[in-house]
Scaffold this active site. Sequence first.
Site, PDB file in Angstrom:
ATOM      1  CD  GLU A 190      -2.961  -1.078   2.332  1.00  0.00           C
ATOM      2  OE1 GLU A 190      -2.744  -0.282   3.276  1.00  0.00           O
ATOM      3  OE2 GLU A 190      -3.957  -1.814   2.293  1.00  0.00           O
ATOM      4  CE1 TYR A 209     -11.441  -0.186   8.136  1.00  0.00           C
ATOM      5  CE2 TYR A 209     -10.125  -1.587   6.712  1.00  0.00           C
ATOM      6  CZ  TYR A 209     -10.388  -1.063   7.960  1.00  0.00           C
ATOM      7  OH  TYR A 209      -9.610  -1.415   9.026  1.00  0.00           O
ATOM      8  CD1 TRP A 230      -5.536  -7.127   8.640  1.00  0.00           C
ATOM      9  CD2 TRP A 230      -3.636  -7.966   7.816  1.00  0.00           C
ATOM     10  NE1 TRP A 230      -4.503  -6.437   9.210  1.00  0.00           N
ATOM     11  CE2 TRP A 230      -3.324  -6.932   8.721  1.00  0.00           C
ATOM     12  CE3 TRP A 230      -2.594  -8.653   7.190  1.00  0.00           C
ATOM     13  CZ2 TRP A 230      -2.013  -6.563   9.002  1.00  0.00           C
ATOM     14  CZ3 TRP A 230      -1.301  -8.278   7.467  1.00  0.00           C
ATOM     15  CH2 TRP A 230      -1.020  -7.233   8.360  1.00  0.00           C
TER      16      TRP A 230
END
Length: 764
Positions: free
Chosen positions: A391, A451, A525
Amino acid sequence: MTHAMAFNDHWTFAATDDSTYRFQPIPEGELVSLPHTWNRTDGQGGADSYYRGACWYQKGLNISAEDLTKRIYLEVGAAGNIGHVYVNGRLAGESRCGYAMFRVPLTPFLKEGDNLIAIQVDNSHHNEVFPLMADFTFYGGLYREVKLLYMDDIHFEMMDNGRDGVYLTPKKSNGQTFELRVEGQVANESATTESGEVRVRLQDQDGTTVLENVAQLTLEAQTKFAMRCEISDPILWEGVERPYLYSASIEVIVGGQIRDSRNIPVGFRTIEATTDRGLLLNGKPIKLNGVCRHQDFGGAGNAITREHMDLDMSLIREVGANSLRLAHYQHDDYFYSLCDRYGLLVWAEIPFISIPSAQDPENRNAEEQLERLVKQAYNHCSIYCWGVQNEITIAVENEHTHRSIQKLVRLAKELDPNRMTAQANINGVEDDSIINRYTDLVGYNLYYGWYYGEIKDLYDRFDSFHRAQPDVPLILSEYGVDTNPNYHSYTPQVQDYTEEYQLLFHRNAIEAIRSRPFVQGGYVWNMFDFGSANRREGGETGKNLKGLVTIDRALKKDAFYLYKAYWSKEPFVHVAGRRFANRHQERNDIAILSNLRRIRVYLNGVLLTEIQNDDPMKIVKDVSLSYGENRLRVEGMDERGGIHADEIQLRRVSDIDPSYVHVKKEEAKHVVNWFEKFDLSNTESIELKEGYYSTFDTIEELYRHEEARGVFLKYFGDMTNNPFFEVTKSVMSIEKMTQLAFFNIPPELLIAINKELNVIKKKL
């Protein structure tokens, strides 16, 4: 011969930075043993903020006259994040790679008698040392083991940023024949040139020698060697199915005496990534059933022992994973060895994460950390790829970012041309971005249904990427949801932090990965909750709660058993919802997680139903509970007739248990209702003028102009106390902030801000 001695006990620790500690004993320090971190409590939520700064460790070393005839090295497992080693007040060595092992030659600094070893360790922010920003705690300390190495004058090279001084490369040559290339360097620290040899011997697990070779050498100060050997039809390293390892013995021999030696496990295997058949291990398709792992444990921080690592591996094996993404940095060498032994394919990576360096646009520290990772972990057959970034475009994407990724890929290929390279992109990287052409494997960290977006959007994103990049192997490099096992709901939904929503999310992700052959696999994750000191989320402080297992390893969330049902061959049954014990509805749907086909369900001792299907998640609908206690028992039968059972207690109550509901505190997440706070009714866009400020300028650029700074503070002033801003302001723009769900910025707000910024002329 090399003699290694543990050097972990009776260190004196001072939680202050005093330069006199280089040569003067710490007057009132704390006695500690290594591994040690000073953030084991505050780094996991024990305080409002965690300490980041410089601290000192000291230990005495008594040296005899005979010792001084040896070559003595200090081997530091890791110092987070910067370490300086002083011997009797003199700087002997340093490291700016906080997750890598480093060595310091002590002999030139030692004297007969008592010596003082002092190590300054600093985990404060340095703009040129990675990681700069990430969603995990940057623990400080000597958090891995430290050793003293006593060596002869002639030995394998110790100071090339590697570990063994020897590099073994098994590579298939033709048919069933493999070539084993043995390379390295011998150091001769004596005053004379010597004649010697390097001998390699390969043995199978029965102790039979299957390969032997010798290289004759003239040993000068530094002498490189290279041997090529062949082995026909070796037993292959087949991952978790059969992780067969040979043992290679490599010796330096001078005058008939062994002066130094290494014993290194060797696995023979081939790895290939395809978009039609997926990942191929020894020519056979294998879907990467993977989890991510941080080196983090409740109450210990990152100062974990081999016992901690053994426990982690046992849980990873229990869930049935066949691959690991060891994030977001170099892990302890012992854990890579466990992966070799148990057959887990490893994505290994460096902490080039979130934001690049504004002080060093070349990001040279990332290159240094990659060199150490590759050289130190080179001989682990479990590692199939080197991860070069995670990222990194989260705040800025420019020519420096692209050039740095390309340079890291080239370096990885120079150091190890036989392994693939990989990267993990944030979801905002476009599918057709040129970034996706830089590495052999492309990962995306996707959190649809947490998200942003809906959980089903994951299928569409897989397909859109494959349309844009049909020849690029894709991996779901991260996915997960924060889950507090105390929270429960009949109607799970986004960000309620319930175990029930975690089940829905991961069930969808598993099926999406399984349904797309061009997706090589995925990495949950995370396997374990972990320390993230600045977090306040899901009813907890200082932790990321996306793990399948809690940070103390004491509790396996229901999603753990979902993956076990899909991945593991060990027969079992598990009834989900045992912590959702107080049920206020009469009729309840019960989820049974099992890899067994035949299931019987009993309620209060009476057979309720029998299920026969292969679905790893079996739902028994409308189970009617009586007021008071109810006992639900499930039995599954394996192929041999063995019975596997699980049982839970459910209590019918009148009202919803309020402890099951997460009460959201918006201020803790900096969530703002922008439409209530500002007038965003005028949404007519404007054409941005050159030479004037806009939302595309970095925060630091806006801050340089008083009026532009005022506009920024008008909208984001209450957020500027967050450490995030101090770290990212030199590279982060308001436009980039919109890509982060953390800020929840609507398009209407960008228009409003640009109408105010784009009338402010930039200074020449």
